[in-house]
Scaffold this active site. Structure first.
Site, PDB file in Angstrom:
ATOM      1  N   ASP A 137       6.659  37.016  52.713  1.00 40.60           N
ATOM      2  CA  ASP A 137       8.033  37.588  53.135  1.00 40.60           C
ATOM      3  C   ASP A 137       8.276  36.982  54.648  1.00 40.60           C
ATOM      4  O   ASP A 137       7.398  36.302  55.031  1.00 40.60           O
ATOM      5  CB  ASP A 137       8.335  38.952  53.302  1.00 40.60           C
ATOM      6  CG  ASP A 137       6.925  39.653  53.911  1.00 40.60           C
ATOM      7  OD1 ASP A 137       6.322  38.897  54.368  1.00 40.60           O
ATOM      8  OD2 ASP A 137       7.151  40.993  53.540  1.00 40.60           O
ATOM      9  N   HIS A 176       7.285  50.433  50.504  1.00 38.82           N
ATOM     10  CA  HIS A 176       7.595  49.056  50.311  1.00 38.82           C
ATOM     11  C   HIS A 176       6.283  47.910  50.277  1.00 38.82           C
ATOM     12  O   HIS A 176       5.303  48.118  50.881  1.00 38.82           O
ATOM     13  CB  HIS A 176       8.556  48.523  51.502  1.00 38.82           C
ATOM     14  CG  HIS A 176       8.226  48.330  52.697  1.00 38.82           C
ATOM     15  ND1 HIS A 176       8.493  48.814  54.014  1.00 38.82           N
ATOM     16  CD2 HIS A 176       7.680  47.043  53.114  1.00 38.82           C
ATOM     17  CE1 HIS A 176       7.975  48.423  55.003  1.00 38.82           C
ATOM     18  NE2 HIS A 176       7.165  47.243  54.558  1.00 38.82           N
ATOM     19  N   ASP A 193       7.238  53.674  53.936  1.00 42.29           N
ATOM     20  CA  ASP A 193       8.182  54.138  52.816  1.00 42.29           C
ATOM     21  C   ASP A 193       7.993  53.650  51.601  1.00 42.29           C
ATOM     22  O   ASP A 193       8.702  53.712  50.518  1.00 42.29           O
ATOM     23  CB  ASP A 193       9.637  53.647  53.249  1.00 42.29           C
ATOM     24  CG  ASP A 193       9.635  52.305  53.444  1.00 42.29           C
ATOM     25  OD1 ASP A 193       8.738  51.203  53.248  1.00 42.29           O
ATOM     26  OD2 ASP A 193      10.770  51.823  53.862  1.00 42.29           O
ATOM     27  N   GLU A 210      12.230  46.851  49.914  1.00 40.45           N
ATOM     28  CA  GLU A 210      12.842  48.302  50.622  1.00 40.45           C
ATOM     29  C   GLU A 210      12.879  49.369  49.209  1.00 40.45           C
ATOM     30  O   GLU A 210      12.948  48.844  48.035  1.00 40.45           O
ATOM     31  CB  GLU A 210      13.570  48.422  51.482  1.00 40.45           C
ATOM     32  CG  GLU A 210      13.360  47.550  52.829  1.00 40.45           C
ATOM     33  CD  GLU A 210      12.543  48.433  53.582  1.00 40.45           C
ATOM     34  OE1 GLU A 210      11.525  49.250  53.210  1.00 40.45           O
ATOM     35  OE2 GLU A 210      12.515  47.958  54.836  1.00 40.45           O
TER      36      GLU A 210
HETATM   37  N1  LIG Z   1       6.576  43.037  55.269  1.00 40.82           N
HETATM   38  C1  LIG Z   1       5.505  43.562  56.023  1.00 40.82           C
HETATM   39  C2  LIG Z   1       4.542  44.136  54.916  1.00 40.82           C
HETATM   40  O1  LIG Z   1       3.802  43.181  54.064  1.00 40.82           O
HETATM   41  C3  LIG Z   1       3.576  45.111  55.312  1.00 40.82           C
HETATM   42  O2  LIG Z   1       2.740  45.609  54.470  1.00 40.82           O
HETATM   43  C4  LIG Z   1       3.893  46.215  56.076  1.00 40.82           C
HETATM   44  C5  LIG Z   1       2.903  46.992  56.711  1.00 40.82           C
HETATM   45  O3  LIG Z   1       2.568  46.654  57.905  1.00 40.82           O
HETATM   46  P1  LIG Z   1       1.188  47.354  58.621  1.00 40.82           P
HETATM   47  O4  LIG Z   1       0.145  46.838  57.686  1.00 40.82           O
HETATM   48  O5  LIG Z   1       0.959  46.719  59.956  1.00 40.82           O
HETATM   49  O6  LIG Z   1       1.260  48.730  58.554  1.00 40.82           O
HETATM   50  O7  LIG Z   1       4.602  45.553  57.227  1.00 40.82           O
HETATM   51  C6  LIG Z   1       5.789  44.817  57.024  1.00 40.82           C
HETATM   52  O8  LIG Z   1       6.756  45.319  56.522  1.00 40.82           O
END
Ligand SMILES: N[C@@H]1[C@@H](O)[C@H](O)[C@@H](COP(=O)(O)O)O[C@@H]1O
Length: 260
Positions: free
Chosen positions: A67, A138, A136, A143
């Site tokens: 992404d 995702h 949440d 989302e």
């Molecule tokens: N787009 C990314 C996701 O791919 C990731 O999984 C999420 C959680 O991040 P973290 O691992 O820092 O909690 O953050 C972002 O939203």
């Protein structure tokens, strides 16, 4: 779906890095889909250590992005392109030409999304897609209520996700509202999905994704539809799983040759 409970984030990183190394030994030009955020960093560190030690030759591996933010200037240090180049591509000793991602600076965003889905197909598809999970539920930037059949497209971030990601920016105002993300349908086309979740803050999302119903409200629950999905969680992230003891016993009894 296989759920593996590990003692901590470092153990999770090592386990997944070894699975990637095994894949690359079998298929040197493997296309590895990577995720951003803090969670996967122990995977990248463990994998780079293996490469430096000569335990695996990743020189022909290819890396693709999950992404991207829309509207950050090209080269912005927090664009996911910059993050993946810095945290994955460079430490593995790969060239930028081994890397592909959606263009978050494109004027025609829908065309950029379509082009990225096509580029993934033309590259032969993703062999192993790493995923984190948002608080949440995702995956990527899909989302809650994202279509389970969605393709790469533009999405609007929830306030919760913008707040979660504000730590990477100077202020909340700087976190973009819009992103490009591989769709859930796109993600489900990867041959192997590996989701890592660590810390208590992810325990609710993990329990809903693994043990709840498949629902667009919890995008990570779509992993239940994939025939080779692995969820690696540390003790804290596993703390709300009702079947934790079953998952532990199953993994403990697993023949070693099966790998992840
Ligand atoms: N787009 C990314 C996701 O791919 C990731 O999984 C999420 C959680 O991040 P973290 O691992 O820092 O909690 O953050 C972002 O939203």
């Amino acid at each position: 779906m296989e759920v593996v409970i590990v003692p901590d984030a470092v153990a999770g990183g090592e386990l997944i890095a070894e699975a990637i190394a095994t894949l690359v030994r079998r298929k040197p030009e493997a296309l590895l889909g990577v995720a951003t955020g803090s969670t996967p960093l122990p995977i990248y560190e463990a994998l780079a250590t293996k490469v430096r030690a000569g335990a695996v030759d990743a020189s022909r591996a290819r890396i693709c992005q999950l992404d991207e933010y829309v509207g950050l200037p090209a080269g912005h240090p927090e664009s996911y392109r910059s993050v993946v180049l810095r945290e994955v591509v460079e430490p593995l000793g790969l060239d930028e030409s081994a890397f592909m991602g959606p263009d978050g600076t494109a004027e025609d965003v829908p065309a950029a999304c379509e082009a990225y889905d096509k580029a993934l197909r033309d590259a032969g598809g993703v062999d192993l897609q790493l995923l984190g999970i948002g608080t949440d539920g995702h995956i990527g930037f899909n989302e809650p209520c994202s279509s389970l059949a969605s393709r790469t497209r533009i999405k609007t971030l929830t306030q919760q996700t913008r707040e979660d990601n504000a730590r990477f920016f100077d202020s909340l105002d700087e976190v973009p509202h819009h992103v490009i993300t591989q769709g859930i349908g796109t993600i489900l086309e990867a041959r192997h999905l590996v989701l890592l979740a660590t810390g208590e803050g992810k325990a609710d999302a993990v329990a809903q994704a693994v043990e709840g119903p498949v629902a667009a409200l919890v995008p990570a629950s779509a992993l239940q539809l994939h025939r080779h999905a692995t969820v690696v969680v540390d003790e804290a992230a596993a703390s709300k799983l009702k079947l934790a003891e079953y998952f532990r016993a199953t993994y403990a009894a697993k023949p070693e040759w099966q790998g992840l």
